[in-house]
Motif scaffolding. Structure first.
Motif, PDB file in Angstrom:
ATOM      1  N   PRO A 192      41.764  31.155  32.268  1.00 41.08           N
ATOM      2  CA  PRO A 192      42.736  31.434  33.329  1.00 41.08           C
ATOM      3  C   PRO A 192      42.925  30.229  34.247  1.00 41.08           C
ATOM      4  CG  PRO A 192      40.680  32.654  33.686  1.00 41.08           C
ATOM      5  CD  PRO A 192      40.600  32.061  32.315  1.00 41.08           C
ATOM      6  N   GLY A 193      44.183  29.960  34.557  1.00 43.64           N
ATOM      7  CA  GLY A 193      44.484  28.818  35.427  1.00 43.64           C
ATOM      8  C   GLY A 193      44.623  27.509  34.677  1.00 43.64           C
ATOM      9  N   SER A 194      44.689  27.589  33.334  1.00 47.65           N
ATOM     10  CA  SER A 194      44.769  26.347  32.551  1.00 47.65           C
ATOM     11  C   SER A 194      46.211  25.951  32.231  1.00 47.65           C
ATOM     12  CB  SER A 194      43.974  26.488  31.248  1.00 47.65           C
ATOM     13  OG  SER A 194      44.525  27.522  30.447  1.00 47.65           O
ATOM     14  N   GLY A 195      47.169  26.645  32.827  1.00 47.26           N
ATOM     15  CA  GLY A 195      48.569  26.295  32.569  1.00 47.26           C
ATOM     16  C   GLY A 195      49.065  25.190  33.482  1.00 47.26           C
ATOM     17  N   LYS A 196      48.234  24.224  33.759  1.00 45.19           N
ATOM     18  CA  LYS A 196      48.592  23.158  34.699  1.00 45.19           C
ATOM     19  C   LYS A 196      48.548  21.794  34.014  1.00 45.19           C
ATOM     20  CE  LYS A 196      48.555  24.169  38.860  1.00 45.19           C
ATOM     21  NZ  LYS A 196      49.542  24.700  39.818  1.00 45.19           N
ATOM     22  N   TRP A 197      49.277  20.856  34.561  1.00 45.55           N
ATOM     23  CA  TRP A 197      49.299  19.478  34.076  1.00 45.55           C
ATOM     24  C   TRP A 197      49.282  18.578  35.297  1.00 45.55           C
ATOM     25  CZ3 TRP A 197      53.919  17.256  35.863  1.00 45.55           C
ATOM     26  CH2 TRP A 197      54.898  18.174  36.277  1.00 45.55           C
TER      27      TRP A 197
ATOM     28  N   GLU B 166      57.126  38.577  40.316  1.00 42.70           N
ATOM     29  CA  GLU B 166      56.099  37.534  40.303  1.00 42.70           C
ATOM     30  C   GLU B 166      56.288  36.701  39.040  1.00 42.70           C
ATOM     31  OE1 GLU B 166      54.697  40.893  39.913  1.00 42.70           O
ATOM     32  OE2 GLU B 166      55.094  41.225  42.040  1.00 42.70           O
ATOM     33  N   VAL B 167      55.954  35.423  39.135  1.00 41.23           N
ATOM     34  CA  VAL B 167      56.136  34.536  37.987  1.00 41.23           C
ATOM     35  C   VAL B 167      54.831  33.781  37.742  1.00 41.23           C
ATOM     36  CG1 VAL B 167      57.566  32.723  36.983  1.00 41.23           C
ATOM     37  CG2 VAL B 167      58.523  34.218  38.744  1.00 41.23           C
ATOM     38  N   PRO B 168      54.237  33.949  36.560  1.00 41.94           N
ATOM     39  CA  PRO B 168      52.983  33.228  36.282  1.00 41.94           C
ATOM     40  C   PRO B 168      53.219  31.911  35.549  1.00 41.94           C
ATOM     41  CG  PRO B 168      53.338  34.885  34.598  1.00 41.94           C
ATOM     42  CD  PRO B 168      54.560  34.917  35.498  1.00 41.94           C
ATOM     43  N   CYS B 169      52.374  30.938  35.808  1.00 42.47           N
ATOM     44  CA  CYS B 169      52.276  29.791  34.900  1.00 42.47           C
ATOM     45  C   CYS B 169      51.637  30.308  33.602  1.00 42.47           C
ATOM     46  CB  CYS B 169      51.372  28.709  35.488  1.00 42.47           C
ATOM     47  SG  CYS B 169      51.932  28.012  37.054  1.00 42.47           S
ATOM     48  N   SER B 170      51.610  29.486  32.575  1.00 40.31           N
ATOM     49  CA  SER B 170      50.936  29.882  31.336  1.00 40.31           C
ATOM     50  C   SER B 170      49.470  30.193  31.641  1.00 40.31           C
ATOM     51  CB  SER B 170      50.991  28.735  30.318  1.00 40.31           C
ATOM     52  OG  SER B 170      52.316  28.352  30.099  1.00 40.31           O
ATOM     53  N   ASN B 171      48.919  31.159  30.938  1.00 36.32           N
ATOM     54  CA  ASN B 171      47.493  31.511  31.068  1.00 36.32           C
ATOM     55  C   ASN B 171      47.086  31.844  32.490  1.00 36.32           C
ATOM     56  OD1 ASN B 171      47.127  31.063  28.366  1.00 36.32           O
ATOM     57  ND2 ASN B 171      46.355  28.985  28.623  1.00 36.32           N
ATOM     58  N   CYS B 172      47.927  32.544  33.211  1.00 37.49           N
ATOM     59  CA  CYS B 172      47.561  32.877  34.587  1.00 37.49           C
ATOM     60  C   CYS B 172      47.634  34.376  34.840  1.00 37.49           C
ATOM     61  CB  CYS B 172      48.454  32.164  35.590  1.00 37.49           C
ATOM     62  SG  CYS B 172      47.986  32.621  37.273  1.00 37.49           S
ATOM     63  N   PRO B 173      46.506  34.999  35.200  1.00 37.55           N
ATOM     64  CA  PRO B 173      46.514  36.423  35.527  1.00 37.55           C
ATOM     65  C   PRO B 173      46.938  36.694  36.968  1.00 37.55           C
ATOM     66  CG  PRO B 173      44.280  35.567  35.628  1.00 37.55           C
ATOM     67  CD  PRO B 173      45.153  34.412  35.233  1.00 37.55           C
ATOM     68  N   VAL B 174      47.157  35.648  37.750  1.00 40.30           N
ATOM     69  CA  VAL B 174      47.399  35.807  39.187  1.00 40.30           C
ATOM     70  C   VAL B 174      48.894  35.825  39.518  1.00 40.30           C
ATOM     71  CG1 VAL B 174      47.049  34.729  41.447  1.00 40.30           C
ATOM     72  CG2 VAL B 174      45.170  34.811  39.793  1.00 40.30           C
ATOM     73  N   ALA B 175      49.653  34.933  38.913  1.00 37.88           N
ATOM     74  CA  ALA B 175      51.110  34.900  39.101  1.00 37.88           C
ATOM     75  C   ALA B 175      51.499  34.742  40.564  1.00 37.88           C
ATOM     76  CB  ALA B 175      51.751  36.154  38.501  1.00 37.88           C
ATOM     77  N   CYS B 176      51.127  33.640  41.156  1.00 40.97           N
ATOM     78  CA  CYS B 176      51.422  33.451  42.585  1.00 40.97           C
ATOM     79  C   CYS B 176      52.880  33.085  42.836  1.00 40.97           C
ATOM     80  CB  CYS B 176      50.516  32.386  43.188  1.00 40.97           C
ATOM     81  SG  CYS B 176      51.002  30.690  42.817  1.00 40.97           S
ATOM     82  N   HIS B 177      53.566  32.558  41.833  1.00 39.57           N
ATOM     83  CA  HIS B 177      54.955  32.136  42.080  1.00 39.57           C
ATOM     84  C   HIS B 177      55.862  33.346  42.270  1.00 39.57           C
ATOM     85  CE1 HIS B 177      54.100  27.966  41.396  1.00 39.57           C
ATOM     86  NE2 HIS B 177      53.643  28.182  40.182  1.00 39.57           N
ATOM     87  N   ARG B 178      56.864  33.166  43.099  1.00 41.00           N
ATOM     88  CA  ARG B 178      57.818  34.243  43.394  1.00 41.00           C
ATOM     89  C   ARG B 178      59.169  33.964  42.757  1.00 41.00           C
ATOM     90  NH1 ARG B 178      54.375  37.825  45.207  1.00 41.00           N
ATOM     91  NH2 ARG B 178      53.365  36.630  43.566  1.00 41.00           N
TER      92      ARG B 178
ATOM     93  N   GLN C 159      42.413  22.660  36.137  1.00 44.09           N
ATOM     94  CA  GLN C 159      42.487  24.098  36.380  1.00 44.09           C
ATOM     95  C   GLN C 159      43.078  24.372  37.756  1.00 44.09           C
ATOM     96  OE1 GLN C 159      38.764  26.343  36.612  1.00 44.09           O
ATOM     97  NE2 GLN C 159      39.748  28.092  35.636  1.00 44.09           N
ATOM     98  N   CYS C 160      43.916  25.389  37.829  1.00 48.78           N
ATOM     99  CA  CYS C 160      44.580  25.723  39.092  1.00 48.78           C
ATOM    100  C   CYS C 160      43.544  26.065  40.163  1.00 48.78           C
ATOM    101  CB  CYS C 160      45.530  26.905  38.897  1.00 48.78           C
ATOM    102  SG  CYS C 160      46.343  27.375  40.441  1.00 48.78           S
ATOM    103  N   GLU C 161      43.633  25.373  41.289  1.00 47.50           N
ATOM    104  CA  GLU C 161      42.688  25.604  42.384  1.00 47.50           C
ATOM    105  C   GLU C 161      42.824  27.010  42.967  1.00 47.50           C
ATOM    106  OE1 GLU C 161      43.580  22.449  45.100  1.00 47.50           O
ATOM    107  OE2 GLU C 161      42.431  20.964  43.991  1.00 47.50           O
ATOM    108  N   PHE C 162      44.007  27.608  42.823  1.00 47.71           N
ATOM    109  CA  PHE C 162      44.223  28.930  43.431  1.00 47.71           C
ATOM    110  C   PHE C 162      43.418  30.033  42.745  1.00 47.71           C
ATOM    111  CE2 PHE C 162      48.740  27.410  44.628  1.00 47.71           C
ATOM    112  CZ  PHE C 162      48.258  26.816  45.784  1.00 47.71           C
ATOM    113  N   MET C 163      42.844  29.744  41.555  1.00 47.49           N
ATOM    114  CA  MET C 163      42.026  30.767  40.896  1.00 47.49           C
ATOM    115  C   MET C 163      40.904  31.229  41.819  1.00 47.49           C
ATOM    116  SD  MET C 163      43.259  31.386  37.912  1.00 47.49           S
ATOM    117  CE  MET C 163      44.860  31.090  38.605  1.00 47.49           C
ATOM    118  N   PHE C 164      40.454  30.302  42.670  1.00 49.83           N
ATOM    119  CA  PHE C 164      39.361  30.647  43.572  1.00 49.83           C
ATOM    120  C   PHE C 164      39.699  31.879  44.411  1.00 49.83           C
ATOM    121  CE2 PHE C 164      37.607  30.768  47.748  1.00 49.83           C
ATOM    122  CZ  PHE C 164      36.259  30.739  47.487  1.00 49.83           C
TER     123      PHE C 164
HETATM  124  S1  SF4 Z   1      47.882  30.912  40.631  1.00 44.13           S
HETATM  125 FE1  SF4 Z   1      50.022  30.291  40.779  1.00 44.13          FE
HETATM  126  S2  SF4 Z   1      50.048  28.023  40.594  1.00 44.13           S
HETATM  127 FE2  SF4 Z   1      48.053  28.795  39.862  1.00 44.13          FE
HETATM  128  S3  SF4 Z   1      48.319  28.984  37.641  1.00 44.13           S
HETATM  129 FE3  SF4 Z   1      48.769  31.001  38.574  1.00 44.13          FE
HETATM  130  S4  SF4 Z   1      50.985  31.051  38.908  1.00 44.13           S
HETATM  131 FE4  SF4 Z   1      50.393  28.909  38.539  1.00 44.13          FE
END
Ligand code: SF4
Length: 624
Positions: A75-80, A286-298, A506-511
Motif C-alpha cells: 500500500p502506498g507504492s503508487g508513487k514516483w 475519492e480517487v486513489p493512486c495505484s495500490n492505495c487503500p486510502v484514496a486521499c485525492h478528491r 512509499q506515500c508518506e500519508f500511509m502513516f
Molecule cells: S494516500 Fe493519497 S497521495 Fe498517498 S497513495 Fe493514496 S491517494 Fe495517493
C-alpha cells in the motif's frame, strides 16, 4: 551471482540533444546504500550535474524514478519521484507524484529514466515495455495538463498508456511549474520548468514486467493485511476528508497556525468557510493512486456560480490553505476553482498561493499598484483578482513575468521592504505548516534538503500524532511544542524518515491511516531479503539526507542559507500559538549541525561522509 530483488538494476538514459538512448546498470551494492528513489537520484545529480549548471540549460539532468516498492502490491507504492537541479532554488530539487504512472514505469524494466540535453522541438518520450521512442509533440505543445494526457493517449492509440506531463506553465518556464500525472502532481521545486526547458512535454509508459522479490508469498499476505488495516482506519479519516483531515480542529484550533494575511497570523474568523466540511460539499468521489487503500485525492465539481464552475481534482489541504487561508479568500468554490486552474496550467499550488498573498501584501503596502498589474487590484479575500494573477503567472503576462520567477526574485524586483515579508527558505515558499506552532519545524525548514518543506522533514506532523519511537521521535505534550530542546534531533530524524520513504518510494500519508516505521522496515526486508533493522535503516536514511546536503553544498549552500523567515520571529496576536516564536534559533541550528556531523558552516565533514560510506562522494567537498 546474488539475485537482485525489488529493482531491475537498470536505468534508461535518454539524451534529447543526441536523440540517443542508452541503458546503464546499477549494482546491488549501490542499492543497499541508497535504496532507490531520491537516494539513487541524488547520486546521479551529484555526479552528473555541473556545480554551475543552469537549471534551465541542457546540462541539467532530470531523473524520473521508482524504488524497491514499485511493482509490488505494497500500500502506498503508487508513487514516483522526480529530481533535478531546481530552477526555483538553484539547489537539489525533488518531488513525489502519484496517480497511476509508477507501476507501469517500473514495469518497463527500468528503475528510472534519466533525461539529458534538449530537444530541437517539442517531443515526448514513449517507453513501451522497454522499447524507447522520442516522438513529436508539436501538436500537443500549448495544451493543458489534462488535454495533454488525453492527446498523448490518442496519439499512441491506447487509453491504457500512463502519462506524466507539463502544462503551459512548464513550457513558459514558470519556475514553480509542476509535473502532472492527471491527479497526482509532483508539485514542488519547479521541475515542470526543467521539462519545459528540454522541450519535453510528456513521458508515456506501458510496462507489465514485474520484479522479483525475496519473499513473494509473505509480501503478498502482509500487503493484503496492511491494505485492509489502512482502509478501515481511513474510513473516518483520510478517505473521508482527504488531506483536509483536521484542518480546522487541528491546524487552526489546536496548533494555532498563523497563515492569515500572508503569515501575520492570528485566528482566521472565516476558517469554517473553507474547512474540511466545505470541501466535502463539493466532493463527488475519492480517487486513489495505484495500490492505495486510502484514496486521499478528491474528485470535486462546482456548477455555480458559473465563473467558478469546474470538474476536476483537488483541492488538497495545501491548496486550500495556501490559496484560501493565506490570502483570506473564504470561499471554497473559488478556492477549488483556483486549484483547478493551477492543475491545468501545471503550477504548484503552494508557491502560487504564497505568490498571490505576497502580491496582496505588496499592493496593500503601496509597493506595487494596479498599473503594473494590468489593472488588477489584489486585495485580501478577493478571489477574482487572485484568479487573474494565476492567469498572469502561468502565461507570464504583464507582471506575471516577474512573479513567474519565484518569490525571492519577485521580492528583489519590487524592492522596498519586500524581502522582509517573503516567507521561504532557499527560495522555496513555506508550505501551510507554521514553525511557531512547533519549534522543531523551524530547524527543519531552515535545513531542509529542498528548502522549506513539510514533506522532506515531517516535523509538523509530530504534534498531530506522527511518531518514530525507534528513533526517539514521540508526540509532545502541549508545552513541549514550544521548546528548542531536542528540536535538532527531531528535525534530523523527521528529515531522515522522509529520505527513507522517498527512496522506497512509499506515500508518506500511509502513516495517517496506521502504517508504522516498523511496518516499512519489515516490508523492505520482504522485498529485498536484506534483513535490516531500525538502526541499519537509520544509517541508510542519514546517508541519503547527507548526500543531498552535499549536493547543496556543491551548489553553494552554506550556513547563511539556513535561515528562518523574518515573519516567523514575529508572534501571532491570537490563537493557540499566540505570542510564541521559535527561539533560540541559532543555538538550535548549531546543535543540529553538531548532531549531523557538519561543521559550523553547515558542511558535512570528510570524516562524517566516510563514516556513512560516502568516501568517494567526499571528493565533491569544497576545498577548505
Ligand atoms: S494516500 Fe493519497 S497521495 Fe498517498 S497513495 Fe493514496 S491517494 Fe495517493
Amino acid at each position: 551471482m546474488v539475485p537482485l530483488y525489488g529493482c531491475w538494476g537498470r536505468i534508461l538514459e535518454v539524451d534529447l540533444s543526441k536523440k540517443r538512448e542508452t541503458v546503464r546498470s546499477v549494482e546491488e551494492g549501490l542499492l543497499r546504500k541508497l535504496l532507490g528513489g531520491v537516494g539513487i537520484a541524488a547520486k546521479i545529480i551529484l555526479e552528473e550535474v555541473p556545480a554551475d549548471a543552469d537549471p534551465l540549460g541542457p546540462e541539467n539532468v532530470l531523473v524520473v524514478g521508482t524504488g524497491p516498492f514499485q511493482g509490488t502490491a505494497i500500500p502506498g507504492s503508487g508513487k514516483w519521484i522526480v529530481a533535478a537541479k531546481s530552477p526555483l532554488t538553484g539547489i537539489w530539487g525533488d518531488s513525489c507524484g502519484g496517480g497511476d504512472f509508477a507501476p507501469d514505469l517500473k514495469g518497463t524494466g527500468f528503475d528510472a529514466i534519466v533525461v539529458k540535453g534538449k530537444a530541437d522541438s517539442p517531443v515526448y518520450i514513449w517507453v513501451n515495455e522497454g522499447e524507447v521512442q522520442i516522438r513529436d509533440a508539436s501538436s500537443i505543445w500549448g495544451k493543458s495538463t489534462s488535454e495533454t494526457i488525453e492527446a498523448v493517449k490518442s496519439d499512441l492509440g491506447d487509453k491504457a498508456v500512463k502519462v506524466v506531463c507539463i502544462g503551459p506553465a512548464g513550457e513558459k518556464l514558470v519556475r514553480f511549474a509542476c509535473i502532472s500525472s492527471g491527479f497526482g502532481f509532483a508539485g514542488r521545486t519547479g521541475l515542470g520548468a526543467v521539462m519545459g526547458s528540454k522541450n519535453l512535454k510528456a513521458i508515456a509508459v506501458r510496462g507489465t514486467k514485474r520484479v522479483d522479490v525475496a519473499e513473494p508469498d509473505k509480501l503478498a499476505e502482509r500487503s493484503r493485511e496492511l491494505s485492509r488495516r489502512l482502509y478501515e482506519n481511513s474510513l473516518e479519516g483520510m478517505r473521508k476528508y482527504g488531506t483536509m483531515l483536521g484542518m480546522q480542529a487541528g491546524q487552526h484550533d489546536d496548533r494555532g497556525y498563523g497563515l492569515k494575511h500572508n503569515w501575520d497570523g492570528g485566528v482566521f474568523e472565516e476558517i469554517s468557510k473553507i474547512n474540511e466540511e466545505r470541501v466535502r460539499e463539493i466532493t463527488v468521489g475519492e480517487v486513489p493512486c495505484s495500490n492505495c487503500p486510502v484514496a486521499c485525492h478528491r474528485h470535486t465539481r462546482v456548477t455555480e456560480p458559473e465563473k467558478y464552475a469546474y470538474d476536476g481534482h483537488g483541492p488538497e489541504y495545501e491548496t486550500v490553505a495556501m490559496l484560501g487561508w493565506l490570502t483570506m479568500i473564504a470561499d471554497i468554490k473559488a478556492v477549488g476553482y483556483m486549484g483547478h486552474l493551477c492543475n491545468e496550467y501545471g503550477i504548484d499550488t503552494i508557491s502560487t498561493g504564497s505568490m498571490i498573498a505576497f502580491t496582496m501584501e505588496c499592493y496593500e503596502k503601496g509597493w506595487i499598484d494596479e498599473t503594473r498589474l494590468g489593472g488588477v487590484k489584489p486585495v485580501w479575500g478577493d478571489a477574482d483578482s487572485a484568479i487573474e494573477l494565476i492567469h498572469m503567472i502561468a502565461s507570464r503576462r504583464d507582471f506575471g513575468e516577474v512573479l513567474a520567477n519565484g518569490i525571492r526574485s519577485a521580492a528583489e524586483f519590487i524592492g522596498r521592504g519586500a524581502k522582509e515579508i517573503i516567507v521561504e527558505c532557499k527560495g522555496l515558499d513555506y508550505p501551510a505548516h507554521d514553525p511557531r506552532s512547533y519549534y522543531p519545524t523551524a530547524i527543519n525548514y531552515a535545513t531542509g534538503v529542498r528548502g522549506a518543506c513539510h514533506q522532506r522533514g515531517v516535523t509538523a506532523w509530530v504534534p498531530g500524532g506522527f511518531n518514530i519511537p525507534e528513533w526517539g521521535v514521540l508526540v509532545p505534550n502541549r508545552e513541549d511544542r514550544y521548546t528548542m530542546k531536542n528540536a535538532a534531533h527531531i528535525a534530523a530524524k523527521c528529515q531522515d524518515w522522509a529520505s527513507f520513504s522517498n527512496s522506497l518510494v512509499q506515500c508518506e500519508f500511509m502513516f495517517w491511516s496506521g502504517l508504522t516505521f516498523r511496518d516499512q522496515v519489515e516490508l523492505l526486508n520482504l522485498v529485498t531479503g536484506w534483513g535490516l533493522d531500525a538502526e541499519a535503516v537509520a544509517e541508510i536514511s542519514e546517508r541519503i539526507t547527507t548526500l543531498q546536503r552535499l549536493i547543496n553544498v556543491r551548489f553553494g549552500v552554506r550556513r547563511k542559507d539556513d535561515y528562518l523567515s523574518p515573519k516567523m520571529f514575529k508572534p501571532q496576536p491570537s490563537g493557540a500559538s499566540a505570542g510564541k516564536v521559535p527561539q533560540p534559533f541559532e543555538e538550535a541550528l548549531l546543535e543540529y549541525y553538531r548532531l549531523r556531523g557538519w561543521d559550523e558552516n553547515g558542511i558535512p565533514t570528510k570524516e562524517k561522509l566516510e563514516s556513512l560510506g560516502l568516501t568517494q562522494e567526499a571528493g565533491y567537498l569544497p576545498n577548505p
